[in-house]
Scaffold this motif. Structure first.
Motif, short mmCIF file in Angstrom:
data_model
loop_
_atom_site.label_atom_id
_atom_site.label_comp_id
_atom_site.label_asym_id
_atom_site.label_seq_id
_atom_site.Cartn_x
_atom_site.Cartn_y
_atom_site.Cartn_z
N LEU A 165 0.85 -1.18 0.00
CA LEU A 165 0.00 0.00 0.00
C LEU A 165 0.90 1.24 0.00
O LEU A 165 1.47 1.61 1.02
CB LEU A 165 -0.91 0.00 1.23
N TRP A 166 1.00 1.89 -1.17
CA TRP A 166 1.88 3.05 -1.32
C TRP A 166 1.08 4.21 -1.91
O TRP A 166 1.16 4.50 -3.11
CB TRP A 166 3.08 2.71 -2.22
N PRO A 167 0.28 4.91 -1.09
CA PRO A 167 -0.50 6.04 -1.62
C PRO A 167 0.43 7.17 -2.06
O PRO A 167 1.51 7.37 -1.50
CB PRO A 167 -1.37 6.46 -0.43
N ARG A 168 -0.03 7.91 -3.06
CA ARG A 168 0.78 8.99 -3.61
C ARG A 168 0.76 10.20 -2.69
O ARG A 168 -0.28 10.59 -2.16
CB ARG A 168 0.26 9.36 -5.00
N LEU A 169 1.93 10.82 -2.52
CA LEU A 169 2.08 11.97 -1.64
C LEU A 169 2.01 13.25 -2.47
O LEU A 169 2.57 13.34 -3.56
CB LEU A 169 3.44 11.89 -0.93
N SER A 170 1.29 14.25 -1.94
CA SER A 170 1.23 15.56 -2.60
C SER A 170 1.31 16.63 -1.54
O SER A 170 1.13 16.37 -0.34
CB SER A 170 -0.07 15.69 -3.41
N ARG A 179 4.02 24.50 4.38
CA ARG A 179 3.79 23.38 3.48
C ARG A 179 3.15 22.22 4.22
O ARG A 179 3.65 21.79 5.26
CB ARG A 179 5.11 22.94 2.83
N ARG A 180 2.04 21.72 3.67
CA ARG A 180 1.34 20.58 4.26
C ARG A 180 1.32 19.45 3.25
O ARG A 180 1.21 19.66 2.03
CB ARG A 180 -0.09 20.94 4.65
N TRP A 181 1.38 18.22 3.75
CA TRP A 181 1.48 17.04 2.89
C TRP A 181 0.25 16.16 3.09
O TRP A 181 -0.24 15.99 4.20
CB TRP A 181 2.75 16.25 3.21
N TYR A 182 -0.23 15.58 1.96
CA TYR A 182 -1.44 14.77 1.96
C TYR A 182 -1.19 13.48 1.19
O TYR A 182 -0.41 13.45 0.22
CB TYR A 182 -2.59 15.54 1.30
N PHE A 209 5.05 5.94 1.39
CA PHE A 209 4.34 6.80 0.45
C PHE A 209 5.11 6.87 -0.86
O PHE A 209 6.35 6.89 -0.86
CB PHE A 209 4.16 8.21 1.02
N ALA A 210 4.37 6.93 -1.97
CA ALA A 210 4.99 7.16 -3.27
C ALA A 210 5.30 8.65 -3.38
O ALA A 210 4.44 9.50 -3.14
CB ALA A 210 4.05 6.72 -4.39
N VAL A 211 6.54 8.99 -3.75
CA VAL A 211 7.03 10.37 -3.64
C VAL A 211 7.43 10.91 -5.01
O VAL A 211 8.54 11.44 -5.17
CB VAL A 211 8.21 10.44 -2.64
N GLU A 212 6.54 10.83 -6.00
CA GLU A 212 6.86 11.34 -7.32
C GLU A 212 7.17 12.83 -7.31
O GLU A 212 7.95 13.32 -8.12
CB GLU A 212 5.69 11.08 -8.29
N GLU A 229 -4.38 14.40 5.65
CA GLU A 229 -3.10 15.03 5.92
C GLU A 229 -2.16 14.07 6.67
O GLU A 229 -2.57 13.40 7.62
CB GLU A 229 -3.28 16.30 6.75
N VAL A 230 -0.91 14.04 6.22
CA VAL A 230 0.09 13.14 6.82
C VAL A 230 1.37 13.89 7.15
O VAL A 230 2.44 13.27 7.28
CB VAL A 230 0.39 11.96 5.88
#
Length: 773
Positions: free
Chosen positions: A326-331, A338-341, A385-388, A353-354
Motif C-alpha cells: 500500500l503506497w499512496p501517492r504523496l502531494s 507546506r502541508r502534505w497529503y 508513500f509514493a514520492v513522485e 493530511e500526513v
C-alpha cells in the motif's frame, strides 16, 4: 475481618495457578484472605487450590458452573469480608510487596483506590507494559483521572486496591461477558474522590503462548462482540460523567480496539456479522472525524472504510498494507506552511493530511571493503508513500559518534525517486518507492584523537529538498543481508605483534623479507623505511641493537562512493571473506606491513595465490643456519575498525581494542565450533561463557588451549530455552577476567536443532553472538 480480600477467578489455568497462589502467599501484607472462584474448570486447577488450602487457612475455594469471568468475580465479591478489595487473574503474578504498598498508600491518603505500574511476563522475561508506562511514569497522591488523563489507559482491575466502602457506594458490578473489567475500572476512576498512583510495579501480567487466552482469541466474533460492547458502555459512561476525557478515550480506542475490529472484519469480508458492524459503526458515529488524525494513514483509511461499510475495499486495503504493497501517492499544498497529503478517494482532504507522519526510513543493501575503503549502498523511503513530487533531493550520509556528536562526512549527491524491489524480513520482496544512496569511508580519516576515544559511530542519512528535511539512522531488518564485514586494523596504530627481545649471533637471521605490495610488483621501486634508508642484509644491523625495520604501510587509494544502479532489483550482497590461510599463517601474522593493511587483510586474491604461499622470501634461505628457538610473539591490543549492526538493526562503526580473536566459526552437525587466538593465554584454564542479554543468565562450556590458540564446542541442543520471541547470547572467554573476542570471520552459520532456529552473528561491538529466534 481481614484487611484485604483478594478475589482470584480461574478457568483451565492449572499450569499457572500454583505460581499465582505462591505469589499471594509470599505477600508481606499478611492479613489477607484469598478467595479462589473455580469457573467450571476442566483441568486440575481446583486440586491446586485445595492443596494450598491445607497449608494456608487464608485460602478459600468457591465453585460454580462455567459462566465467565464476570460472574466469577461477582461470586467472589459476595464471599469477601475484607476492608479493601483486590482482583488477581489466575495466570498472573503479584510481586511480594505489592499489596503492602497499595494498602499503605490508601491508609495514608484516604483515597478511594490505589493503582500501580505493570510489567508483562512472558515465560521468565519481564518487560514494561506499554499501556501503563506513561501513566505511571511518576508517583501521584490524591489525584484524579480528570487531572491525570493518561489513566484512561488504565482500564484493568488487577493492578489496584479498592476501598470496599467506596466500591459498594458506587454499586459496582461486573457484566457477565468478556472484557468485563474495562467499564468497571473506568467507573471507579471517574467516581473516586481521589486516586493514588504508584510508580512501582505491583503486577506481572502474563503473556500466554497458547490460544486459550482471551487475548489470543481476540479475532473470534464472540470475543469481538464482547469487546465492542465494553467500548460502547465505557464511551457512554465518559460522555455522561467526564466528557473532557472523550478525546483521550477515543484516541486509545481507535488505536487498540478498532484496530482489532478492522483486522477481524477484513478477514471476514462480506461474511462479517451485521451485529458486529452495527456495534463498530455505532461507536464510530459518536467519534469526531478529527480524532481519526491521531491514527497512521493506513489504519485511518481502514477505520474510515469500516465506518462506510465498504467491506470488500477494506479487505483489499488491509491485505495490501499487511504485505507492504500500500503506497499512496504523496502531494503537497502551500508555500510558506507546506502541508502534505496522501491521496485516496475514501478520505476527504481534511482527513488525508500526513505532515506529522512523514519520517525517513533507511537501510543498507550492500556493504563491504573495496580497495581499502568501506563502501556501502543503501535505500531510503519517506514512510510508505509514493514520492513522485520529490524529483530532485539532496542526500547526505555521515557517521556520528555517540556521546561527542563528532561527525565524519561520507558522501553527498542529488537523487531522484525510483521504484525498487526490496527484500522483506517475512520473506519475498515488494516494490518500494524511494531513493538510493552510497558512501565510502577511508579508515585513514580516523585520526589519533578519534582512535583514542574508541567510540561508537552511528551511520546517518539526510534527505533534503521540496520543503522537506528528514534525517534518520541507517537501520534495517536484523537478520537480512547484507552480512557485517570483517573488522580491519587501523594502519596508523601500533603493530599487532611484537617479537620477544633476543640476542642472535648470526646476522643473516636478522634479514626481514620485504612484504610491501608496492615493491612486490614487477617494475616497482623500493621504498625506504620511515626513519632511515632500507639496508636489507647489512651486517651492522645486530639483533642486540634494535629490532628489524618495519616497512611503511602502503597508501590507500581513494575512490568515490558507488553510484546507484538504475535497476529496481535488490543486488545480491557482496561479502569479501577473510581468508583463513592469510589470517592463520604465522609468517604472515607476524608481518606488521601485512597486518596493518586493510586491503590485504581482506583480499581473497591474496589468500588464494599459490605464488605467495610458495614464495622463496617466506622460506628459509639456503645455506643459512637455523636461529635459536624463539617463543611465539605476543599480540598487542591495537585499534580496530569494526563495522557493526546493533540489536535494532542500526548500522555503524565501533573503534575498539581486542585481546582475543575469533578466526573460525562453523557448524559441525548440531555443534557450534569456535576457534581463535588469545593475546595472552595466562596461567589458568579459561572457559567459554554464554551470557544472555535479557536477564544475564550464564552457561559455561569447556575451552581447549594450545599456546595462544583456543578451540571450543557448544552443543546447540544444550543451550537454554529462549526467553521471549528471541534470545541473544554474548560469547565471552572467561580468563579470570572477561574477554570479548573480536570476530574476524564473515561467516554467519545458521542451524535448526530440534525445531529451534539458531543464528551466529556479530553483536554491536563486533564480538560473537548466538541468537535463537
Amino acid at each position: 475481618m481481614p484487611i484485604l480480600s483478594v478475589i482470584v477467578p480461574f478457568h483451565d489455568v492449572e499450569r499457572y495457578l500454583g505460581p499465582c497462589l505462591d505469589s499471594l502467599a509470599a505477600q508481606t501484607l499478611r492479613d489477607l484472605e484469598v478467595i479462589c472462584v473455580d469457573d467450571g474448570s476442566g483441568d486440575g486447577g481446583a486440586a491446586v487450590v485445595e492443596a494450598r488450602m491445607a497449608a494456608d487457612p487464608r485460602v478459600r475455594l468457591v465453585r460454580q458452573d462455567n459462566h465467565g469471568v464476570g460472574r466469577a468475580r461477582n461470586t467472589g465479591l459476595r464471599h469477601a469480608t475484607g476492608r479493601y478489595l483486590a482482583f488477581v487473574d489466575g495466570d498472573d503474578i503479584v510481586p511480594p510487596r505489592a499489596f503492602h504498598r497499595l494498602v499503605t498508600s490508601l491508609e495514608s491518603t484516604g483515597s478511594d483506590l490505589a493503582c500501580g505500574n505493570v510489567m508483562r511476563l512472558h515465560r521468565n522475561l519481564l518487560v514494561p507494559s506499554w499501556a501503563h508506562r506513561e501513566a505511571f511514569a511518576r508517583p501521584l497522591r490524591r489525584t484524579h483521572i480528570t487531572r491525570h488523563p493518561l489513566l484512561v489507559r488504565d482500564r484493568m482491575l488487577w493492578n489496584k486496591v479498592y476501598r470496599r466502602s467506596f466500591w459498594e457506594s458506587l454499586g459496582l458490578r461486573f457484566p457477565e461477558r468478556m472484557y468485563e473489567d474495562q467499564p468497571v475500572a473506568m467507573a471507579a476512576h471517574v467516581g473516586a474522590s481521589s486516586v493514588d498512583v504508584l510508580k512501582g510495579v505491583v503486577y506481572h501480567w502474563r503473556l500466554r503462548d497458547e490460544r486459550s487466552s482471551i487475548t489470543e482469541r481476540r479475532l473470534e466474533p464472540a470475543n469481538l462482540r464482547d469487546r465492542l460492547l465494553s467500548v460502547l458502555e465505557t464511551s457512554s459512561l465518559l460522555a455522561e460523567r467526564a466528557p473532557q476525557l472523550m478525546p483521550y478515550f477515543d484516541r486509545d480506542t481507535l488505536d487498540i480496539d478498532l484496530a482489532v475490529a478492522v483486522e477481524a472484519v477484513a478477514g471476514l469480508g462480506a461474511a462479517a456479522d451485521a451485529e458486529l458492524l452495527d456495534l463498530a459503526c455505532g461507536y464510530l458515529d459518536g467519534v469526531e472525524p478529527e480524532a481519526l488524525l491521531s491514527l497512521p494513514f493506513a489504519r485511518r483509511l481502514m477505520v474510515r472504510l469500516l465506518h462506510l461499510r465498504r467491506l470488500e475495499e477494506l479487505a483489499a486495503v488491509f491485505d495490501r498494507d499487511r504485505d507492504g504493497r500500500l503506497w499512496p501517492r504523496l502531494s503537497a499544498d502551500g508555500l510558506v506552511r507546506r502541508r502534505w497529503y496522501a491521496r485516496h478517494p475514501a478520505l476527504p482532504r481534511p482527513l488525508a493530511e500526513v505532515t506529522g507522519e512523514l519520517a525517513l526510513t533507511a537501510r543498507l543493501l550492500d556493504i563491504g571493503w573495496r580497495d581499502g575503503l568501506l563502501c556501502g549502498e543503501g535505500w531510503a523511503t519517506v514512510g510508505r508513500f509514493a514520492v513522485e513530487e520529490l524529483r530532485r533531493m539532496r542526500v547526505r550520509v555521515w557517521l556520528q559518534e555517540r556521546g561527542t556528536g563528532d561527525r565524519m562526512a561520507l558522501g553527498e549527491e542529488i537523487v531522484s525517486p525510483a521504484w525498487r524491489s526490496v527484500a522483506q524480513e517475512g520473506g519475498g520482496a515488494v516494490p518500494e518507492h524511494g531513493f538510493c544512496f552510497g558512501f565510502a569511508l577511508d579508515p585513514a580519516a580516523l585520526g589519533p584523537a578519534r582512535r583514542a576515544r574508541e567510540g561508537r559511530w552511528d551511520l546517518w542519512v539526510e534527505l533534503k529538498g521540496a520543503g522537506l528535511r528528514l534525517a534518520a539512522k541507517v537501520a534495517g531488518p536484523r537478520w537480512l543481508p547484507p552480512s557485517v564485514p570483517a573488522p580491519v586494523r587501523l594502519t596508523a596504530a601500533e603493530p599487532p605483534f611484537v617479537p620477544a627481545p633476543r640476542r642472535v649471533t648470526d646476522p643473516a637471521a636478522l634479514r626481514v623479507p620485504s612484504r610491501d605490495v608496492a615493491t612486490s610488483r614487477p617494475g616497482a621501486r623500493s621504498r625506504p623505511a620511515p626513519d632511515e634508508p632500507s639496508r636489507p642484509g647489512d651486517p651492522s644491523r645486530r639483533g642486540d641493537a634494535e629490532p628489524p625495520f618495519v616497512p611503511a604501510p602502503r597508501p590507500v587509494p581513494v575512490t568515490r562512493a558507488p553510484e546507484c544502479p538504475g535497476t529496481p532489483d535488490v543486488p545480491e550482497p557482496v561479502a569479501l571473506p577473510e581468508s583463513p590461510d592469510v589470517a592463520e599463517s604465522p609468517a604472515l601474522a607476524e608481518s606488521p606491513a601485512l597486518a596493518e593493511s586493510p586491503a590485504l587483510a581482506e583480499s581473497p586474491a591474496l589468500a588464494e595465490s599459490p605464488a605467495l604461499a610458495e614464495s622463496p622470501a617466506l622460506a628459509e634461505p639456503p645455506g643459512v643456519s637455523q636461529p635459536p628457538a624463539v617463543s611465539r610473539p605476543v599480540r598487542r591490543a591495537g585499534v580496530w575498525v569494526v563495522p557493526v549492526r546493533g540489536g535494532r538493526g542500526v548500522w555503524g562503526l565501533r573503534l575498539r581494542r581486542a585481546e582475543a580473536f575469533v578466526s573460525e566459526c562453523r557448524l559441525d552437525g548440531d555443534t557450534l565450533l569456535v576457534a581463535g587466538e588469545l593475546a595472552d593465554p595466562g596461567d589458568g584454564d579459561p572457559v567459554l561463557r554464554l551470557v544472555r542479554r535479557t536477564d544475564g543468565e550464564e552457561m559455561y562450556f569447556p575451552l581447549t588451549l594450545a599456546g595462544h590458540r583456543f578451540r571450543a564446542r557448544v552443543p546447540l541442543g544444550d543451550v537454554d530455552e529462549p526467553v521471549g520471541r528471541e534470545s541473544c547470547w554474548e560469547v565471552v572467554i572467561d580468563q579470570g577476567r572477561p574477554l570479548r573476542p573480536l570476530v574476524r570471520t564473515p561467516a554467519r552459520p545458521a542451524a535448526t536443532v530440534a525445531g529451534r532456529r539458531f543464528q551466529v552473528d556479530r553483536s554491536d561491538d563486533g564480538t560473537l553472538m548466538l541468537a535463537e529466534r
